[in-house]
Design a protein around this motif. Structure first.
Motif, PDB file in Angstrom:
ATOM      1  N   UNK A   1       0.826  -1.211   0.000  1.00  0.00           N
ATOM      2  CA  UNK A   1       0.000   0.000   0.000  1.00  0.00           C
ATOM      3  C   UNK A   1       0.865   1.267   0.000  1.00  0.00           C
ATOM      4  N   UNK A   2       1.898   1.291   0.855  1.00  0.00           N
ATOM      5  CA  UNK A   2       2.706   2.504   0.947  1.00  0.00           C
ATOM      6  C   UNK A   2       3.829   2.539  -0.091  1.00  0.00           C
ATOM      7  N   UNK A   3       4.174   1.377  -0.644  1.00  0.00           N
ATOM      8  CA  UNK A   3       5.223   1.336  -1.663  1.00  0.00           C
ATOM      9  C   UNK A   3       6.477   2.032  -1.179  1.00  0.00           C
ATOM     10  N   UNK A   4       6.978   2.966  -2.010  1.00  0.00           N
ATOM     11  CA  UNK A   4       8.161   3.710  -1.560  1.00  0.00           C
ATOM     12  C   UNK A   4       7.754   5.118  -1.091  1.00  0.00           C
ATOM     13  N   UNK A   5       6.442   5.310  -0.942  1.00  0.00           N
ATOM     14  CA  UNK A   5       5.947   6.640  -0.540  1.00  0.00           C
ATOM     15  C   UNK A   5       6.064   6.867   0.960  1.00  0.00           C
TER      16      UNK A   5
END
Ligand code: FMN
Length: 200
Positions: A146-150
């Protein structure tokens, strides 16, 4: 504080001095502290947390607000902390009421945590029963994707509390169990500390 003096220093300064010694001597986690909370009916519970801030405003720790401790603190803000440093043979007892830290303070601390710890905070329904470890791991996988690399924002169910002391006790080991106990109780006007020594 020398070994033979009964002088009473500022309790926050004494706390800082003892913590510094513990940081130099303890095997691990010198900031680990037992946190006692209670239901509104007075049924107590206790567990370890890590101290994340200490100054004259109080003692800060972070947790999941939906946890058992979170629920108890929501219905009864009175709590107690107990540090025990085995390497120093010392303990400090601190009692008072907690208030939530500000959103900004919680955000700042959350942002300082490792990425995996931040994902863990999202994934853990702390203190709720789970079917098995797989359920937790699936949640971790979910939030990692969901957050990935963010950016990983602080969940609104995760924050900190500051315990403002109204009582301190500094306990030091002495030979033959003739220990030293120095207490500080906040005066009614809140303006100064009343000190005492207790029989061991
Ligand atoms: C050394 C140590 C440090 C811990 N630090 C924290 C902490 O800072 N915050 C936290 O929520 N749980 C921490 N835990 C886990 C808690 O002891 C506890 O298992 C968890 O918070 C759930 O408690 P509760 O069900 O009473 O709310 C720590 C455990 C240990 C052994």
């Amino acid at each position: 504080m020398s070994d033979n003096t009964a002088a009473f220093d500022d309790p926050f300064e004494t706390f800082d001095a003892w913590l510094k010694e513990a940081e130099a001597e303890e095997l691990n986690d010198p900031t680990a502290v037992a946190l006692a909370t209670a239901t509104k009916d007075g049924f107590p519970s206790v567990r370890m947390v890590l101290l994340k801030g200490a100054d004259s405003r109080g003692f800060v720790f972070y947790t999941n607000l939906g946890s058992r401790k979170g629920g108890e603190l929501a219905e009864n803000p009175n709590a107690a902390l107990l540090f025990h440093w085995k390497s120093l043979r010392r303990q400090i007892r601190i009692e008072g009421a907690v208030t939530p830290v500000s959103e900004e303070e919680a955000d700042e601390y959350f942002a300082s945590r490792p990425r995996t710890s931040r994902i863990g905070a999202w994934a853990s329904k702390q203190s709720q029963e789970m079917e098995g470890r797989f359920e937790f791991e699936a949640q971790i996988a979910h939030y990692t994707a969901h957050f990935g690399i963010g950016d990983i924002p602080r969940p609104d169910f995760w924050s900190g509390f500051r315990l403002k002391p109204r009582y301190f006790e500094f306990w030091r080991d002495r030979k033959f169990r003739l220990h030293e106990r120095k207490t500080y109780r906040i005066a009614e006007d809140g303006g100064h500390w009343l000190t005492a020594e207790l029989y061991p």
